[in-house]
Design a protein around this motif. Structure first.
Motif, PDB file in Angstrom:
ATOM      1  N   LYS A   1       0.813  -1.222   0.000  1.00 18.48           N
ATOM      2  CA  LYS A   1       0.000   0.000   0.000  1.00 18.48           C
ATOM      3  C   LYS A   1       0.843   1.267   0.000  1.00 18.48           C
ATOM      4  O   LYS A   1       0.405   2.309  -0.482  1.00 18.48           O
ATOM      5  N   GLU A   2       2.075   1.199   0.513  1.00 21.50           N
ATOM      6  CA  GLU A   2       2.946   2.381   0.541  1.00 21.50           C
ATOM      7  C   GLU A   2       3.725   2.561  -0.760  1.00 21.50           C
ATOM      8  O   GLU A   2       4.330   3.616  -0.981  1.00 21.50           O
ATOM      9  N   GLY A   3       3.754   1.529  -1.592  1.00 15.58           N
ATOM     10  CA  GLY A   3       4.537   1.607  -2.811  1.00 15.58           C
ATOM     11  C   GLY A   3       6.022   1.446  -2.588  1.00 15.58           C
ATOM     12  O   GLY A   3       6.836   1.871  -3.415  1.00 15.58           O
ATOM     13  N   THR A   4       6.407   0.816  -1.473  1.00 12.34           N
ATOM     14  CA  THR A   4       7.817   0.641  -1.134  1.00 12.34           C
ATOM     15  C   THR A   4       8.312  -0.786  -1.340  1.00 12.34           C
ATOM     16  O   THR A   4       9.514  -1.043  -1.294  1.00 12.34           O
ATOM     17  N   LYS A   5       7.401  -1.720  -1.556  1.00 10.24           N
ATOM     18  CA  LYS A   5       7.782  -3.117  -1.752  1.00 10.24           C
ATOM     19  C   LYS A   5       6.977  -3.726  -2.899  1.00 10.24           C
ATOM     20  O   LYS A   5       5.800  -3.427  -3.066  1.00 10.24           O
ATOM     21  N   VAL A   6       7.640  -4.577  -3.659  1.00  5.76           N
ATOM     22  CA  VAL A   6       6.989  -5.320  -4.732  1.00  5.76           C
ATOM     23  C   VAL A   6       7.156  -6.804  -4.444  1.00  5.76           C
ATOM     24  O   VAL A   6       8.263  -7.261  -4.149  1.00  5.76           O
ATOM     25  N   ALA A   7       6.070  -7.546  -4.513  1.00  4.88           N
ATOM     26  CA  ALA A   7       6.127  -8.995  -4.317  1.00  4.88           C
ATOM     27  C   ALA A   7       5.932  -9.683  -5.654  1.00  4.88           C
ATOM     28  O   ALA A   7       5.205  -9.197  -6.530  1.00  4.88           O
ATOM     29  N   ALA A   8       6.589 -10.817  -5.818  1.00  2.00           N
ATOM     30  CA  ALA A   8       6.442 -11.621  -7.025  1.00  2.00           C
ATOM     31  C   ALA A   8       6.381 -13.083  -6.626  1.00  2.00           C
ATOM     32  O   ALA A   8       7.128 -13.525  -5.747  1.00  2.00           O
ATOM     33  N   CYS A   9       5.475 -13.842  -7.250  1.00  5.59           N
ATOM     34  CA  CYS A   9       5.384 -15.272  -6.956  1.00  5.59           C
ATOM     35  C   CYS A   9       5.877 -16.073  -8.155  1.00  5.59           C
ATOM     36  O   CYS A   9       5.607 -15.734  -9.306  1.00  5.59           O
TER      37      CYS A   9
ATOM     38  N   SER B   1       9.018 -13.725  -3.584  1.00  2.78           N
ATOM     39  CA  SER B   1      10.109 -12.793  -3.285  1.00  2.78           C
ATOM     40  C   SER B   1       9.542 -11.398  -3.045  1.00  2.78           C
ATOM     41  O   SER B   1       8.599 -10.982  -3.728  1.00  2.78           O
ATOM     42  N   VAL B   2      10.127 -10.701  -2.078  1.00  2.00           N
ATOM     43  CA  VAL B   2       9.727  -9.328  -1.765  1.00  2.00           C
ATOM     44  C   VAL B   2      10.927  -8.420  -1.991  1.00  2.00           C
ATOM     45  O   VAL B   2      11.997  -8.626  -1.407  1.00  2.00           O
ATOM     46  N   LEU B   3      10.763  -7.398  -2.845  1.00  2.00           N
ATOM     47  CA  LEU B   3      11.836  -6.486  -3.210  1.00  2.00           C
ATOM     48  C   LEU B   3      11.528  -5.090  -2.690  1.00  2.00           C
ATOM     49  O   LEU B   3      10.380  -4.656  -2.698  1.00  2.00           O
ATOM     50  N   ASP B   4      12.561  -4.388  -2.255  1.00  2.00           N
ATOM     51  CA  ASP B   4      12.407  -2.991  -1.853  1.00  2.00           C
ATOM     52  C   ASP B   4      12.480  -2.083  -3.074  1.00  2.00           C
ATOM     53  O   ASP B   4      13.204  -2.373  -4.035  1.00  2.00           O
ATOM     54  N   PHE B   5      11.735  -0.981  -3.045  1.00  2.00           N
ATOM     55  CA  PHE B   5      11.791  -0.015  -4.133  1.00  2.00           C
ATOM     56  C   PHE B   5      11.751   1.385  -3.553  1.00  2.00           C
ATOM     57  O   PHE B   5      10.877   1.714  -2.757  1.00  2.00           O
TER      58      PHE B   5
END
Length: 516
Positions: A495-503, A510-514
């Motif tokens: 919701k903050e736009g700081t993390k992207v998850a991919a399955c 995986s969870v990535l910081d942005f």
């Protein structure tokens, strides 16, 4: 030794599932009676990517055969590496001639060939918006990524909780999991905590990265776990309930502590899509049984079943708390209203199955995408489509609206539509003009998922080429990229736009910081 037809069918079935072709996999499974349990002994499971692995080994054998002498002995000259295109299109004799011609090249000719190949690779990369010299800067390192390891089969779907730092994932292992992810940076510290992820009895506690699992004792009142792949899931608007849909034809509603609140049993086939309405009092599901059902979220009762399609229902989406749209393999789209016995609108224009539909943030326009290579935009005020986007060269798997324009939190930015295709590209469309603003060409395999950041300035994309890309929406440039160990089925932002998850197809999330 030779493969039986059942074993071959199972390998193809697994490949279809791992590649995101869930509809085709379901059809093959039903027609061929594929059952992986009969092909394994319970301990030696067929690994992900088995069919691709066997095909690659076959190509390597052909390459080796082309490099041998006529009597089968090794050659004294250098081993000649052949392309997949050569190996698939040429006979063994033709391959031997190609190898022989390359071996007879002078050193200058070899050098010229290498330089030409490097030049072509660089030109192709730059044409796709990727500058070779800056790839390292864009790459997200593995130590910057949190890997959520616990599923035992492909992870098809993931979604962030809209109010909490929780991530839900659904897998082919017949389970859904909810992960509590720290708000701070991802990376090695969190990775260490995940080495032995704690499986909770449907309760999340502590501030680490932990999982809520659906174990056999507490997953359902009758003591049985969910049977069949978890194909879809969705959080309600306030993040208090998670709905899951499964191949067993049931929808289930869970609370954030992992407790099963109710099972919704009326569909006669797998559920491919389900969505909460904005008020959270109704859940909508679409099934292979050709119907859509609206459920009362408080009681679990079926409020109304809509049986207008003549083929499996592939997607559903709410327009308002009482109106919604459905799409189907029968090429049609219906707009329905709770309480009405007939659709209030039918959209016919696609010539192949309609994979996905999405209402824009204001509920004014409906976007659809199809295997007919097109995406279309519809309005209730017209019988024909408002826009017909036909610039993709292959099937369009999914679409997403930007969280921008009138009535959104980003009213100063224009409303855009993203389309993701099997042609390995993503296109960004200006809906007001109907023009394609950018074609994003960084992937090399079909793109199965795209997601806009909450501020609408960035777009994440996931492909079966194992790459997650993050793009700048304004100019179409590639911002960051991450390569995983399997094909990507779904990407989503917190919701903050700081993390992207991919399955991924290798059973992981995986969870990535942005950072902007």
């Amino acid at each position: 030794m030779s493969l039986t037809s059942d074993e071959m069918n199972y390998l193809v079935y697994r490949y279809l599932l791992e590649s995101g072709f869930t509809h085709a996999a379901f059809a093959l499974g039903n027609e061929s009676y594929v059952d992986g349990r009969k092909l394994t002994d319970g301990q030696r499971e067929v690994p992900p990517g088995a069919l691709i692995s066997f095909v690659q080994k076959g190509l390597q054998y052909c390459e080796l055969e082309a490099n041998l002498n006529e009597d089968g002995t090794d050659v004294d000259a250098d081993f000649s590496v052949l392309s997949a295109k050569d190996l698939l299109s040429l006979s063994v004799d033709e391959l031997k001639e190609l190898v022989s011609a390359r071996r007879n090249m002078t050193e200058e000719e070899r050098k010229a060939l290498r330089e030409e190949e490097e030049k072509e690779a660089r030109a192709k990369a730059e044409a796709n918006g990727i500058k070779i010299e800056s790839d390292i800067e864009r790459e997200i390192k593995s130590e910057e990524v949190t890997v959520l390891d616990g599923h035992t089969s492909e992870v098809f779907i993931c979604a962030w909780n809209p109010t909490k730092q929780m991530l839900a994932s659904g897998s082919g292992d017949s389970t859904a999991r909810v992960w509590t992810v720290p708000a701070g940076p991802s990376g090695r510290e969190a990775q260490t905590k995940l080495a032995k992820p704690k499986v909770l009895d449907h309760k999340a506690s502590g501030d680490g990265v932990e999982a809520m699992d659906t174990d056999e004792k507490s997953a359902a009142p009758d003591g049985k776990s969910m049977q069949g792949d978890v194909t879809t899931l969705d959080w309600n608007a306030d993040g208090t309930l998670l709905a899951t849909g499964s191949y067993d034809g049931q929808a289930r509603i869970w609370d954030t502590n992992g407790k099963l609140k109710m099972s919704l049993k009326h569909h006669k086939g797998p559920i491919f899509s389900l969505k909460w309405n904005k008020t959270g009092d109704c859940l909508l599901s679409g099934s292979v049984d050709k119907t859509a059902i609206v459920w009362d979220a408080k009681t679990g009762d079926m409020k109304q079943q809509f049986a207008f399609h003549s083929a499996p229902t592939l997607d559903v989406d709410w327009r308002s708390p009482t109106e919604f749209a459905t799409s189907s393999m029968d090429h049609s789209i219906y707009v329905c209203k709770l309480g009405d016995d007939k659709p209030i609108k039918a959209f016919n224009g696609h010539t192949d199955e309609v994979n996905a539909i999405k209402w824009d943030p204001s509920g004014t326009l409906l976007a659809s995408c199809s295997d007919d290579f097109t995406a279309k935009v519809w309005s209730l005020k017209k019988d024909t489509c408002v826009h017909d986007f036909n610039e993709h060269e292959k099937e369009i798997y999914t679409i997403k609206w930007s969280p921008t324009g009138p009535g959104t939190e980003n009213p100063d930015l224009p409303l855009l539509l993203a389309t993701a295709s099997y042609d390995a590209t993503i296109k960004l469309w200006d809906v007001e003009s109907g023009k394609c603003l950018h074609t994003l060409e960084g992937h090399t395999d079909p793109v199965y998922s795209v997601a806009f950041s909450p501020d609408g300035k960035y777009l994440a994309s996931g492909s079966f080429d194992k790459h997650l890309h993050i793009w700048n929406v304004k100019d179409g440039s590639l911002m960051r990229t991450y390569q995983g160990e399997g094909g990507i089925f779904e990407v989503c932002w917190n919701k903050e736009g700081t993390k992207v998850a991919a399955c991924f197809s290798n059973n992981r999330v995986s969870v990535l910081d942005f950072e902007n």
